[in-house]
Design an enzyme around this catalytic site. Structure first.
Site, PDB file in Angstrom:
ATOM      1  N   HIS A 164       1.380   4.054   1.904  1.00  0.00           N
ATOM      2  CA  HIS A 164       1.876   4.775   2.867  1.00  0.00           C
ATOM      3  C   HIS A 164       3.366   4.814   2.571  1.00  0.00           C
ATOM      4  O   HIS A 164       4.318   4.134   2.450  1.00  0.00           O
ATOM      5  CB  HIS A 164       1.220   4.398   4.290  1.00  0.00           C
ATOM      6  CG  HIS A 164      -0.010   4.498   4.487  1.00  0.00           C
ATOM      7  ND1 HIS A 164      -0.816   3.650   5.423  1.00  0.00           N
ATOM      8  CD2 HIS A 164      -0.787   5.408   4.156  1.00  0.00           C
ATOM      9  CE1 HIS A 164      -2.126   4.224   5.507  1.00  0.00           C
ATOM     10  NE2 HIS A 164      -2.013   5.139   4.728  1.00  0.00           N
ATOM     11  N   HIS A 176       0.939  -1.324  -0.173  1.00  0.00           N
ATOM     12  CA  HIS A 176      -0.053  -0.004  -0.056  1.00  0.00           C
ATOM     13  C   HIS A 176       0.799   1.138  -0.171  1.00  0.00           C
ATOM     14  O   HIS A 176       2.272   1.002   0.204  1.00  0.00           O
ATOM     15  CB  HIS A 176      -1.056  -0.049   1.174  1.00  0.00           C
ATOM     16  CG  HIS A 176      -0.402   0.181   2.350  1.00  0.00           C
ATOM     17  ND1 HIS A 176       0.485  -0.600   3.111  1.00  0.00           N
ATOM     18  CD2 HIS A 176      -0.472   0.923   3.399  1.00  0.00           C
ATOM     19  CE1 HIS A 176       0.765  -0.273   4.399  1.00  0.00           C
ATOM     20  NE2 HIS A 176       0.093   0.855   4.648  1.00  0.00           N
ATOM     21  N   HIS A 193      -7.512  -0.854   5.613  1.00  0.00           N
ATOM     22  CA  HIS A 193      -6.500   0.268   6.101  1.00  0.00           C
ATOM     23  C   HIS A 193      -6.231   1.203   5.102  1.00  0.00           C
ATOM     24  O   HIS A 193      -6.305   2.401   5.408  1.00  0.00           O
ATOM     25  CB  HIS A 193      -5.053  -0.593   6.208  1.00  0.00           C
ATOM     26  CG  HIS A 193      -3.970   0.297   6.606  1.00  0.00           C
ATOM     27  ND1 HIS A 193      -3.990   0.790   7.957  1.00  0.00           N
ATOM     28  CD2 HIS A 193      -3.045   0.645   6.058  1.00  0.00           C
ATOM     29  CE1 HIS A 193      -2.919   1.668   8.085  1.00  0.00           C
ATOM     30  NE2 HIS A 193      -2.132   1.268   6.987  1.00  0.00           N
ATOM     31  N   ASP A 243       5.788   5.065   4.977  1.00  0.00           N
ATOM     32  CA  ASP A 243       6.806   4.208   5.582  1.00  0.00           C
ATOM     33  C   ASP A 243       6.695   2.738   4.915  1.00  0.00           C
ATOM     34  O   ASP A 243       7.656   2.071   5.218  1.00  0.00           O
ATOM     35  CB  ASP A 243       6.466   3.788   7.032  1.00  0.00           C
ATOM     36  CG  ASP A 243       4.869   3.443   7.136  1.00  0.00           C
ATOM     37  OD1 ASP A 243       4.043   3.880   6.489  1.00  0.00           O
ATOM     38  OD2 ASP A 243       4.704   2.502   8.060  1.00  0.00           O
ATOM     39  N   HIS A 244       6.028   2.587   3.844  1.00  0.00           N
ATOM     40  CA  HIS A 244       5.995   1.553   2.995  1.00  0.00           C
ATOM     41  C   HIS A 244       6.562   1.448   1.557  1.00  0.00           C
ATOM     42  O   HIS A 244       6.999   0.690   0.795  1.00  0.00           O
ATOM     43  CB  HIS A 244       4.796   0.711   2.900  1.00  0.00           C
ATOM     44  CG  HIS A 244       4.110   0.249   4.092  1.00  0.00           C
ATOM     45  ND1 HIS A 244       3.964  -0.999   4.519  1.00  0.00           N
ATOM     46  CD2 HIS A 244       3.670   1.102   5.106  1.00  0.00           C
ATOM     47  CE1 HIS A 244       3.617  -1.120   5.859  1.00  0.00           C
ATOM     48  NE2 HIS A 244       3.263   0.293   6.305  1.00  0.00           N
ATOM     49  N   ASP A 248       0.060  -3.577   6.338  1.00  0.00           N
ATOM     50  CA  ASP A 248      -0.787  -3.139   7.550  1.00  0.00           C
ATOM     51  C   ASP A 248      -2.086  -3.454   7.723  1.00  0.00           C
ATOM     52  O   ASP A 248      -2.882  -2.984   8.443  1.00  0.00           O
ATOM     53  CB  ASP A 248      -0.820  -1.371   7.519  1.00  0.00           C
ATOM     54  CG  ASP A 248       0.864  -1.028   7.811  1.00  0.00           C
ATOM     55  OD1 ASP A 248       1.720  -1.623   8.016  1.00  0.00           O
ATOM     56  OD2 ASP A 248       0.806   0.188   7.520  1.00  0.00           O
ATOM     57  N   HIS A 287       4.907  -4.365  11.138  1.00  0.00           N
ATOM     58  CA  HIS A 287       5.034  -3.566  12.055  1.00  0.00           C
ATOM     59  C   HIS A 287       5.115  -4.612  13.384  1.00  0.00           C
ATOM     60  O   HIS A 287       4.694  -5.631  13.515  1.00  0.00           O
ATOM     61  CB  HIS A 287       4.245  -2.400  12.599  1.00  0.00           C
ATOM     62  CG  HIS A 287       4.147  -1.446  11.358  1.00  0.00           C
ATOM     63  ND1 HIS A 287       4.837  -0.147  11.666  1.00  0.00           N
ATOM     64  CD2 HIS A 287       3.246  -1.072  10.631  1.00  0.00           C
ATOM     65  CE1 HIS A 287       4.591   0.493  10.722  1.00  0.00           C
ATOM     66  NE2 HIS A 287       3.774   0.065  10.139  1.00  0.00           N
TER      67      HIS A 287
HETATM   68 ZN   LIG Z   1       0.016   1.790   6.436  1.00  0.00          ZN
END
Ligand SMILES: [Zn+2]
Length: 256
Positions: free
Chosen positions: A58, A56, A114, A60-61, A131, A169
């Site tokens: 985001h 996805h 998410h 941090d990905h 996530d 995570h």
């Molecule tokens: Zn995420």
């Protein structure tokens, strides 16, 4: 069948970036939020990156995606979403994602909730779920409804129980604290919580777990279990099992 090796590359405060290899020098990476951490891991393990898998959009990905694609000449493979630029190919529900350099093939599962375009990759006994599903928890509902998340988790719950769950995570300790509020009498959960506490005390990862373990302890996979429904009904009387129960415990967790 090739033997799959998965290496955890820790990044930021609590992210796991996953490196997938099969004994040769080629590898794939899942959700590289941090390019530098991946480049160092490639160097350390003597691996070359051929594919970048994205669950996805985001930051941090995907934060390290462009630099790694450029530096390594790797393909970027992810969901249909303009927020993930530079993809070599985009994938939908039921597509097979082949990694010929590794001799591996993954099944793509759409798991909105998410985010609206979140996908997961399943194959060779491994699930890379970003996530969506965490150990003893699930992702926040930023772009989806409880119905969508329930449906997404239902799809993951149908995979074989021995499936190794590679989430993105290290949230398991806090997730156990919350899950024990929902199901204080769940013996398997109590056992998992003490195991997680012991692991984290010595800095050991609690990921991957197996899907079978998650089905026994993860409240978001247990929204049709009497104890979880009862806990949710104490907060909102009359709600139904499934998505309505998930909505209540997700909101409860958000403010926990
Ligand atoms: Zn995420």
């Amino acid at each position: 069948m090739p033997e799959v090796t998965v290496i955890a590359v820790p990044a930021f405060a609590d992210n796991y970036i996953w490196l997938i290899s099969t004994g040769g020098t080629e590898c794939a990476v899942v959700d590289p939020g941090d390019a530098q951490a991946v480049l160092e891991a490639l160097d350390q393990h003597g691996l070359q990156l051929s594919s970048i898998l994205i669950t996805h959009h985001h930051p941090d990905h995907i934060g390290g995606m462009a630099r790694l694609a450029e530096a390594c000449g790797a393909d970027v493979l992810g969901p249909h979403d303009p927020r993930i630029p530079g993809q070599s190919r985009s994938f939908s529900e039921g597509d097979q994602l082949g990694l010929p350099a590794l001799g591996l093939e993954f099944q793509v599962i759409e798991v909105p909730g998410h985010t609206s375009s979140h996908i997961a990759f399943y194959g060779h006994g491994c699930l890379f779920c970003g996530d969506t599903l965490f150990s003893v928890g699930c992702g926040r509902l930023f772009e989806g409804t409880p119905e969508q998340m329930q449906n997404s988790l239902d799809k993951l719950a149908e995979l074989p129980p021995e499936t190794r769950v590679f989430c993105a995570h290290e949230y398991t300790l806090a997730n156990c604290d919350f899950a024990l509020q929902v199901e204080p009498e769940n013996a398997e959960l109590k056992r998992r919580a003490s195991e997680v506490e012991a692991s984290r005390a010595i800095g050991r990862s609690t990921v991957p777990s197996t899907l079978g373990e998650e089905l026994a302890v993860n409240p978001f996979l247990r929204t049709r279990q009497p104890a979880v429904i009862a806990a949710a009904r104490e907060r909102k009387p009359g709600i139904e099992p499934g998505a309505q129960t998930l909505a209540v415990i997700r909101a409860w967790k958000d403010s926990f």
